[in-house]
Structure formats: structure tokens, C-alpha cells
Design a protein around this motif. Structure first.
Motif, mmCIF file in Angstrom:
data_model
loop_
_atom_site.group_PDB
_atom_site.id
_atom_site.type_symbol
_atom_site.label_atom_id
_atom_site.label_comp_id
_atom_site.label_asym_id
_atom_site.label_seq_id
_atom_site.Cartn_x
_atom_site.Cartn_y
_atom_site.Cartn_z
ATOM 1 N N THR A 133 0.860 -1.218 -0.067
ATOM 2 C CA THR A 133 0.071 -0.199 0.002
ATOM 3 C C THR A 133 0.802 1.339 0.036
ATOM 4 O O THR A 133 1.687 1.413 0.973
ATOM 5 N N ALA A 134 0.497 2.155 -1.061
ATOM 6 C CA ALA A 134 1.503 3.367 -1.177
ATOM 7 C C ALA A 134 0.817 4.055 -2.271
ATOM 8 O O ALA A 134 0.179 3.710 -3.030
ATOM 9 N N VAL A 135 1.409 5.350 -2.465
ATOM 10 C CA VAL A 135 1.317 5.939 -3.795
ATOM 11 C C VAL A 135 2.397 5.839 -4.473
ATOM 12 O O VAL A 135 3.635 5.966 -4.041
ATOM 13 N N TYR A 136 2.420 5.341 -5.591
ATOM 14 C CA TYR A 136 3.120 4.978 -6.701
ATOM 15 C C TYR A 136 3.443 6.123 -7.915
ATOM 16 O O TYR A 136 2.508 6.506 -8.390
ATOM 17 N N SER A 137 4.682 6.548 -7.785
ATOM 18 C CA SER A 137 5.003 7.682 -8.828
ATOM 19 C C SER A 137 6.071 7.147 -9.888
ATOM 20 O O SER A 137 6.837 6.124 -9.478
ATOM 21 N N CYS A 138 5.852 7.499 -10.882
ATOM 22 C CA CYS A 138 6.876 7.228 -12.000
ATOM 23 C C CYS A 138 7.874 8.393 -12.149
ATOM 24 O O CYS A 138 7.323 9.672 -12.096
ATOM 25 N N ARG A 139 8.952 8.081 -12.591
ATOM 26 C CA ARG A 139 10.080 8.852 -12.490
ATOM 27 C C ARG A 139 10.731 8.767 -13.961
ATOM 28 O O ARG A 139 11.141 7.697 -14.267
ATOM 29 N N LEU A 140 11.082 9.678 -14.591
ATOM 30 C CA LEU A 140 11.508 9.739 -16.079
ATOM 31 C C LEU A 140 12.863 10.585 -16.083
ATOM 32 O O LEU A 140 12.784 11.786 -15.712
ATOM 33 N N LYS A 141 14.072 10.107 -16.698
ATOM 34 C CA LYS A 141 15.115 10.742 -16.771
ATOM 35 C C LYS A 141 15.378 10.908 -18.056
ATOM 36 O O LYS A 141 15.628 9.882 -18.703
ATOM 37 N N GLU A 142 15.342 12.147 -18.553
ATOM 38 C CA GLU A 142 15.577 12.349 -20.039
ATOM 39 C C GLU A 142 17.049 13.024 -20.432
ATOM 40 O O GLU A 142 17.563 13.943 -19.404
ATOM 41 N N VAL A 143 17.846 12.543 -21.368
ATOM 42 C CA VAL A 143 19.142 13.352 -21.675
ATOM 43 C C VAL A 143 18.717 14.384 -22.980
ATOM 44 O O VAL A 143 18.019 13.900 -23.799
ATOM 45 N N ARG A 144 19.160 15.512 -22.615
ATOM 46 C CA ARG A 144 18.720 16.613 -23.730
ATOM 47 C C ARG A 144 20.118 17.486 -23.639
ATOM 48 O O ARG A 144 20.370 17.965 -22.512
ATOM 49 N N ASP A 145 20.661 17.439 -24.934
ATOM 50 C CA ASP A 145 21.862 18.549 -24.943
ATOM 51 C C ASP A 145 22.831 18.293 -23.635
ATOM 52 O O ASP A 145 23.498 18.913 -23.240
ATOM 53 N N LYS A 146 23.195 16.983 -23.551
ATOM 54 C CA LYS A 146 24.153 16.275 -22.605
ATOM 55 C C LYS A 146 23.517 16.482 -21.321
ATOM 56 O O LYS A 146 24.731 16.282 -20.463
ATOM 57 N N TYR A 147 22.698 16.968 -20.895
ATOM 58 C CA TYR A 147 22.156 17.434 -19.655
ATOM 59 C C TYR A 147 21.048 16.304 -19.401
ATOM 60 O O TYR A 147 20.173 16.067 -20.228
ATOM 61 N N GLU A 148 21.022 16.035 -18.045
ATOM 62 C CA GLU A 148 19.990 14.920 -17.595
ATOM 63 C C GLU A 148 18.889 15.739 -16.908
ATOM 64 O O GLU A 148 19.041 16.672 -15.854
ATOM 65 N N TYR A 149 17.814 15.330 -17.265
ATOM 66 C CA TYR A 149 16.546 16.220 -16.599
ATOM 67 C C TYR A 149 15.395 15.113 -16.241
ATOM 68 O O TYR A 149 15.485 13.941 -16.641
ATOM 69 N N ASP A 150 14.948 15.541 -14.893
ATOM 70 C CA ASP A 150 14.346 14.371 -14.059
ATOM 71 C C ASP A 150 12.820 14.895 -13.959
ATOM 72 O O ASP A 150 12.537 15.941 -13.643
ATOM 73 N N TYR A 151 11.790 14.109 -14.136
ATOM 74 C CA TYR A 151 10.564 14.486 -14.402
ATOM 75 C C TYR A 151 9.636 13.341 -13.739
ATOM 76 O O TYR A 151 10.145 12.278 -13.689
ATOM 77 N N TRP A 152 8.829 13.928 -12.650
ATOM 78 C CA TRP A 152 7.968 12.927 -11.871
ATOM 79 C C TRP A 152 6.458 13.207 -12.260
ATOM 80 O O TRP A 152 6.165 14.144 -12.398
ATOM 81 N N GLY A 153 5.614 12.184 -12.136
ATOM 82 C CA GLY A 153 4.202 12.174 -12.214
ATOM 83 C C GLY A 153 3.876 12.509 -10.833
ATOM 84 O O GLY A 153 4.432 12.607 -9.738
ATOM 85 N N GLN A 154 2.335 12.767 -10.978
ATOM 86 C CA GLN A 154 1.772 12.937 -9.425
ATOM 87 C C GLN A 154 1.573 11.866 -8.543
ATOM 88 O O GLN A 154 1.201 12.017 -7.550
ATOM 89 N N GLY A 155 1.467 10.872 -9.266
ATOM 90 C CA GLY A 155 1.432 9.499 -8.385
ATOM 91 C C GLY A 155 0.066 8.944 -8.750
ATOM 92 O O GLY A 155 -1.168 9.618 -8.997
ATOM 93 N N THR A 156 -0.261 7.588 -8.230
ATOM 94 C CA THR A 156 -1.466 6.851 -8.376
ATOM 95 C C THR A 156 -1.446 6.009 -6.980
ATOM 96 O O THR A 156 -0.417 5.311 -6.641
ATOM 97 N N GLU A 157 -2.496 5.979 -6.132
ATOM 98 C CA GLU A 157 -2.725 5.295 -5.198
ATOM 99 C C GLU A 157 -3.095 3.764 -5.037
ATOM 100 O O GLU A 157 -3.916 3.620 -5.824
ATOM 101 N N VAL A 158 -2.482 3.134 -4.594
ATOM 102 C CA VAL A 158 -2.532 1.450 -4.487
ATOM 103 C C VAL A 158 -2.953 1.216 -3.002
ATOM 104 O O VAL A 158 -2.025 1.574 -1.973
ATOM 105 N N THR A 159 -3.799 0.704 -2.834
ATOM 106 C CA THR A 159 -4.419 0.202 -1.456
ATOM 107 C C THR A 159 -4.859 -1.198 -1.547
ATOM 108 O O THR A 159 -5.478 -1.641 -2.225
ATOM 109 N N VAL A 160 -3.916 -2.021 -0.529
ATOM 110 C CA VAL A 160 -4.062 -3.400 -0.525
ATOM 111 C C VAL A 160 -4.586 -3.568 0.750
ATOM 112 O O VAL A 160 -4.023 -3.645 1.912
ATOM 113 N N SER A 161 -5.955 -4.061 0.930
ATOM 114 C CA SER A 161 -6.583 -4.268 2.024
ATOM 115 C C SER A 161 -7.928 -5.392 1.853
ATOM 116 O O SER A 161 -8.391 -5.422 0.914
ATOM 117 N N ALA A 162 -7.995 -6.280 3.027
ATOM 118 C CA ALA A 162 -9.133 -7.121 3.087
ATOM 119 C C ALA A 162 -10.479 -6.628 3.138
ATOM 120 O O ALA A 162 -11.521 -7.092 3.159
#
Length: 119
Positions: free
Chosen positions: A90-119
Motif C-alpha cells: 500500500t502506497a502512492v506509486y510515482s513514475c520517474r523519467l530521466k531524459e538526456v537533452r543536450d548532454k544534460y539529464e532532466y528529471d520528471y515525476w508524475g503526480q502518483g497513483t494510489e494503491v491500497t491493498v486491504s481485505a
């Protein structure tokens, strides 16, 4: 500008499955890596899994054998298939993308999606 958006979270019972999606859009140059992180309530964010430019996929020990990455390069989409889910996933799952542009690395994150594991 690059955008990252996750989807697929929800409520599932222990032992169940979910598939998360991460879609990257915008002016994307070279993707160095895409991966998933999660943050459970009251805990620090932790790395879950990632795929790097070579195609290699890596997993945290806590999810190895239960979670699987797949990627649709044509759609710039990364999937996380989660099987045999446990309450501790159970957690908020977020995606991270690292992009290379003009020899620099850029870091992008999403807002997240919530996963709940419960009986």
C-alpha cells in the motif's frame, strides 16, 4: 516540456493484482531511464523498479518475483504489473523519467497513483 502521468491504482485485496501505467508525453529526446517509486503513509519514498536505456530492468528485493515491468516504446509508456499484492505494498506509486537533452539529464515525476491493498 515533458509530462509524466500515472494511472491504474486502486483498492485490491491481498493476493490480488493491479497494473500501473506511466505515460510520458511532450518533447522527449532520449530517455535514460524510467522507473517506479512508492511512498507509504508515514514512510520515506522508496525505489521499486526501473528500466534503463539498455533495456535492463531492475527491481527492489521487496517486489522481486511479484512485480514486472514492461515497456511500449512507441507509446513512451511503462507498465508495472503487480501480482500477489501484500498489505505492505500500500502506497502512492510515482513514475520517474530521466531524459538526456543536450548532454544534460532532466528529471520528471508524475503526480502518483494510489494503491491500497486491504481485505
Amino acid at each position: 516540456q515533458v509530462q509524466v502521468e500515472e494511472s491504474g491504482g486502486g483498492l485490491v485485496q491481498p493476493g490480488g493484482s493491479l497494473r500501473l501505467s506511466c505515460v510520458a508525453s511532450g518533447d522527449i529526446r532520449v530517455i535514460n531511464s524510467m522507473g517506479w517509486y512508492r511512498q507509504a503513509p508515514g514512510k520515506q519514498r522508496e525505489w521499486v523498479a526501473q528500466t534503463i536505456s539498455s533495456g535492463m530492468m531492475q527491481y527492489a528485493d521487496s517486489v522481486k518475483g511479484r512485480f514486472a515491468l514492461s515497456r511500449d516504446n512507441a507509446k513512451n509508456t511503462l507498465y508495472l504489473q503487480m501480482n500477489n499484492l501484500k498489505v505492505e505494498d500500500t502506497a502512492v506509486y510515482s513514475c520517474r523519467l530521466k531524459e538526456v537533452r543536450d548532454k544534460y539529464e532532466y528529471d520528471y515525476w508524475g503526480q502518483g497513483t494510489e494503491v491500497t491493498v486491504s481485505a
